[in-house]
Motif scaffolding. Structure first.
Motif, short mmCIF file in Angstrom:
data_model
loop_
_atom_site.label_atom_id
_atom_site.label_comp_id
_atom_site.label_asym_id
_atom_site.label_seq_id
_atom_site.Cartn_x
_atom_site.Cartn_y
_atom_site.Cartn_z
N GLY A 1 0.84 -1.20 0.00
CA GLY A 1 0.00 0.00 0.00
C GLY A 1 0.87 1.24 0.00
N GLU A 2 0.27 2.38 0.30
CA GLU A 2 1.05 3.63 0.32
C GLU A 2 1.97 3.66 1.54
OE1 GLU A 2 -1.55 6.96 0.03
OE2 GLU A 2 -2.18 6.47 -2.02
N LYS A 3 3.20 4.11 1.32
CA LYS A 3 4.19 4.08 2.39
C LYS A 3 3.81 4.99 3.55
CE LYS A 3 9.13 3.77 3.13
NZ LYS A 3 10.48 3.80 2.48
N GLN A 4 3.17 6.12 3.28
CA GLN A 4 2.79 7.03 4.36
C GLN A 4 1.77 6.37 5.28
OE1 GLN A 4 4.13 10.17 5.16
NE2 GLN A 4 3.00 9.61 7.02
N ALA A 5 0.82 5.65 4.70
CA ALA A 5 -0.17 4.94 5.52
C ALA A 5 0.51 3.89 6.39
CB ALA A 5 -1.23 4.30 4.64
N PHE A 6 1.49 3.19 5.83
CA PHE A 6 2.26 2.22 6.60
C PHE A 6 2.96 2.90 7.78
CE2 PHE A 6 6.79 0.96 7.02
CZ PHE A 6 6.60 -0.14 7.84
N GLN A 7 3.59 4.04 7.52
CA GLN A 7 4.30 4.74 8.58
C GLN A 7 3.33 5.24 9.66
OE1 GLN A 7 6.38 7.61 6.12
NE2 GLN A 7 8.20 6.32 5.98
N ASP A 8 2.15 5.68 9.23
CA ASP A 8 1.15 6.14 10.19
C ASP A 8 0.71 5.02 11.14
OD1 ASP A 8 1.20 8.63 9.00
OD2 ASP A 8 -0.65 8.33 7.85
N LEU A 9 0.64 3.81 10.61
CA LEU A 9 0.13 2.68 11.39
C LEU A 9 1.22 1.82 12.03
CD1 LEU A 9 -2.85 1.35 9.23
CD2 LEU A 9 -2.87 3.02 11.08
N LYS A 10 2.46 2.22 11.86
CA LYS A 10 3.55 1.39 12.37
C LYS A 10 3.44 1.10 13.88
CE LYS A 10 8.46 0.55 11.71
NZ LYS A 10 9.76 1.10 11.26
N PRO A 11 2.98 2.08 14.70
CA PRO A 11 2.83 1.77 16.13
C PRO A 11 1.87 0.61 16.40
CG PRO A 11 2.79 4.14 15.79
CD PRO A 11 2.73 3.51 14.43
N ILE A 12 0.85 0.46 15.56
CA ILE A 12 -0.09 -0.65 15.71
C ILE A 12 0.56 -1.96 15.30
CG2 ILE A 12 -2.23 -1.65 14.79
CD1 ILE A 12 -3.40 1.14 14.74
#
Length: 291
Positions: free
Chosen positions: A143-154
């Motif tokens: 998926g989009e890398k920014q979305a991955f970075q946003d959800l990394k804590p989860i």
């Protein structure tokens, strides 16, 4: 970036989903849950998870929606149904499908999500029931890398090996690589244990010698001991492994690839399922070799 006050909705409370949800609760996230059978979620509800009566209700109240269901057809229903996620999720919500599913379906979910102002990731996992319980899953993300970075804590709550693989569908393709590797490995593990027994060896001692050598693998270290104990409880169901291998074989054929090891493993597991082992763990494969 997602904060611990953002509500997570989790759909699919199975062998792995239950432990993954529990880890999110332990980390302090507000969690809503939905599964077809409420009783499966009762222990989570008792520990603070909020029960939702439908997918639509959950989607309307969550900031991040995680799905961990059985089959691609279930994924389609949950996302594209009239009362599904896409028709009910709040704008700017994050959608994360952690089911092992078809790469093309992940691409379809991503494209439709984008038209609705939603952020979709495909993030299948590996590690079985043990990895889910310990929060040490391997998570493969597309998926989009920014979305991955946003959800990394989860993701870091649920896994320890978290790798962004690329665009939509890349997570699913990576998981299929994982399943192709395991497919032949499980045949080898089963054959090795039966060989050790036939040779008059103590198979538990054999495992001590070979699990840390060149033959070492998750299956050898974690599933072979269950085989010796005749413990066939599912860490991962035979029926779901058959589903994964079928998807992988279809994808390989679409790309013009020959995968004889995968084809043989699928044939053996299909035979095992026909003998009534659909709901057993994948380690039950050894039963075919012991006959």
């Amino acid at each position: 970036m997602v904060e611990t006050n953002n509500t997570i909705g989790f759909i699919g409370i199975g062998v792995m989903g239950k432990s993954m949800t529990q880890n999110l609760l332990n980390a302090g996230f507000p969690v809503q849950v939905y599964t077809r059978t409420k009783e499966k979620a009762q222990s989570l509800i008792d520990k603070g998870a909020i029960w939702c009566e439908s997918v639509a209700e959950l989607a309307q109240g969550a900031d991040v929606i995680i799905t961990m269901v059985g089959y691609p057809s279930d994924v389609e229903d949950v996302y594209f149904g009239e009362d599904g996620i896409l028709n009910n999720a709040k704008e700017k919500s994050y959608l994360v499908d952690m089911t092992t599913s078809k790469p093309a379906l992940a691409e379809q979910i991503y494209a439709e999500s984008k038209t609705r102002g939603l952020f979709a990731l495909d993030a299948p996992v590996s590690g079985g029931d043990v990895g889910a319980q310990n929060g040490t899953l391997s998570i493969m993300i597309g998926g989009e890398k920014q979305a991955f970075q946003d959800l990394k804590p989860i993701f870091e709550v649920m896994g320890s090996n978290i790798v962004y693989q690329g665009c939509a569908g890349a997570g699913q393709h990576t998981k299929l690589c994982n399943q192709i590797t395991i497919a032949s490995n499980m045949v080898g593990v089963s054959e090795a244990i039966v060989y050790a027994k036939k040779a008059g060896l103590d198979p538990s001692k054999v495992l001590k010698s070979i699990t840390t050598g060149a033959a070492g693998s998750f299956s050898l270290s974690n599933l072979a001991p269950r085989m010796l104990k005749e413990d066939y409880a599912p860490g991962f169901y035979v029926k779901h492994f058959i589903k994964d291998m079928t998807i992988a074989l279809e994808s390989a054929k679409d790309m013009g690839l020959l995968t004889p090891g995968l084809a043989l493993s699928l044939e053996l597991y299909t035979e095992l399922a026909e003998q009534g082992e659909n709901d057993s763990g994948t380690q039950a494969l050894i039963k075919l070799f012991e006959k």
